[in-house]
Design an enzyme around this catalytic site. Structure first.
Site: not given
Ligand code: PLP
Length: 447
Positions: A116-117, A120, A129, A133, A136, A138, A297, A334, A341
């Site tokens: 998504r980012y 990372r 798990c 929860c 959850c 997911r 969420d 989110d 986020k």
């Molecule tokens: C939360 C999340 C991350 C990590 O986000 P940070 O803000 O760096 O902690 C990475 N990928 C996805 C899809 C996420 O939901």
């Protein structure tokens, strides 16, 4: 005199279990409670709980004896009980709920991997798990033991990571990665560490909270071979901070693993500034830094846990300035539909003009700050970091991100455009000139 130690509890029903069993995570896992009959041995159930526990198609219920013991049996409103024992509220649909509320599946180029980012990726490695929860995020994929990720899925995920050099941070989640068989987890970490562009590995886990017995010296010895490795745990209420959790966090931090906490703002559990202040203060006592506080969420079955966003603002107002700065988490929503986020919170800037800004402090005191008149702007032409816009082996993507100029490199063989859905992709028009790196190598040329 030192502060009061954290309590250790065991429900009377488990009083005769020998310590070596109680302290063994295998025993905790195989003696989880999941039926109305099980829970009635610990505390009387409410009508609402009984109704939910006998309903069909409910999200999986399973709770470790350790975690059940933290519940006050005399209190039907106990904040730990509400997180893990279903109520009839779970059966209620609500407006706005969505199956995959964060559109994670749309951002998955391969099963279980969410990119998504820019730098990372989230790697879902199991659907299991230690306990489940009720809210959850997911629940669409978590819980079903017959629907787990396979070795072939792991290989696809790893292959995507090997081919995507701008990913420098991989976040293992699920499900809970610390419920994987120790050998499988070790193998995954070994393969991730063989990828040269992956700088940090993160594990998101609620195992230290649900089953601190799992955090053995063998586990921390294994994990510390894969540094830099970070971990986020998930504590929502101060009652979850026990002597056992404190000891597990001590073992993790002594192994050099920085710990953060991600919590969810939940109606009837922690929607109170005083509970939240005690939570963050107790977390920093056990050397866990509050990281995110999530707005709940829009997930099926969790409608009764939602609070107005204003409640989060009230909590942050009660933390910032009133307690240690590093105990204040970032409050995030989110974004539904996959926006990622988004930090939100109270505003401390009252107004801004060319030469001054007007601010308020945590007590409501208003002040002005004069801007400099002789600021010499940063010169990107003489800045080494601005100049290295090219993605070089060893520092892939870092400089490209500094000015918000995101770049996704399209790895060969993965149809990112397709998986990113209409209008969502960030692939730059000229990015095809960037050649993907070969598997397991970081030394090829990039243009
Ligand atoms: C939360 C999340 C991350 C990590 O986000 P940070 O803000 O760096 O902690 C990475 N990928 C996805 C899809 C996420 O939901």
């Amino acid at each position: 005199m030192s502060p009061e130690p954290f309590p250790s509890r065991r429900a009377p029903f488990f009083a005769d279990i020998p310590d070596e069993k109680w302290n063994d995570w295998h025993w905790q896992l195989s003696h989880r409670l999941n039926s109305a009959e099980d829970f009635e041995k610990i505390f009387p159930l409410t009508e609402s709980e009984k109704k939910a526990l006998t309903a069909s198609h409910l999200f999986r219920v399973d709770i470790t004896p350790y975690f059940v013991s933290l519940i006050n049996p005399a209190d039907p409103e106990d904040p730990i009980r509400k997180q893990v024992i279903p109520t009839a509220g779970e059966i209620q649909p609500f407006t706005g709920m969505m199956e995959d509320s964060l559109s994670e599946d749309r951002h998955s180029p391969v099963p279980g991997l969410v990119h998504r980012y820019p730098d990372r990726a989230l790697m879902l490695v199991t659907t299991q798990c230690a306990s489940y929860c009720r809210y959850c995020t997911r629940s669409r994929i978590v819980g079903d033991p017959g629907e787990n990720f396979s070795r072939a899925d792991f290989e696809l995920q790893l292959d995507y990571l090997r081919h995507t050099p701008q990913i420098r941070d991989v976040l293992l989640s699920g499900g809970d990665p610390l419920t994987l068989a120790p050998k499988v987890l070790e193998e995954l970490l070994t393969k991730l560490r063989e990828i040269p562009h992956i700088e940090i590995i993160r594990i998101g886990s609620r195992v230290p909270v649900f089953m601190p017995q799992r955090v053995t010296p063998e586990l921390t010895d294994m994990l510390q071979r894969f540094h830099p490795l970070w971990m986020n745990i998930h504590v929502n209420h101060p009652n979850e901070i026990s002597a056992e959790l404190a000891a597990a966090c001590d073992r993790l931090t002594r192994a050099g693993i920085p710990l953060g906490n991600q919590s969810v703002l939940l109606a009837g559990v922690n929607d109170c500034p005083h509970i939240q202040r005690k939570l963050v203060q107790d977390l920093v006592r056990i050397r866990v830094r509050p990281y995110y506080l999530y707005q709940c969420d829009l997930v099926e079955g969790a409608g009764h846990f939602r609070t107005p966003v204003a409640k989060g603002f009230e909590i942050l107002e009660a933390l910032r300035g009133h307690t240690s700065g590093f105990a204040v988490p970032t409050y995030v929503v989110d974004a539904p539909g996959g926006g990622g986020k988004i930090p939100v919170g109270p505003n401390y800037m009252v107004s801004m003009s060319d030469h001054k800004i007007v601010l308020r402090n945590y007590e409501g005191y208003i002040t002005t700050y004069e801007e400099p008149v002789d600021y010499k702007p940063h010169d990107p032409k003489t800045c080494r970091f601005c100049q290295s816009k090219r993605i070089e082996p060893g520092q892939q993507g870092v400089s490209a991100l500094l000015d918000g100029d995101e770049m996704f490199i399209k790895p060969e063989g993965f149809d990112l455009l397709h998986n990113r859905g209409g209008g969502q992709h960030r692939l730059r028009a000229d990015s095809d000139k960037w050649k993907p790196l070969g598997i397991g190598s970081g030394n090829e040329e990039h243009d």
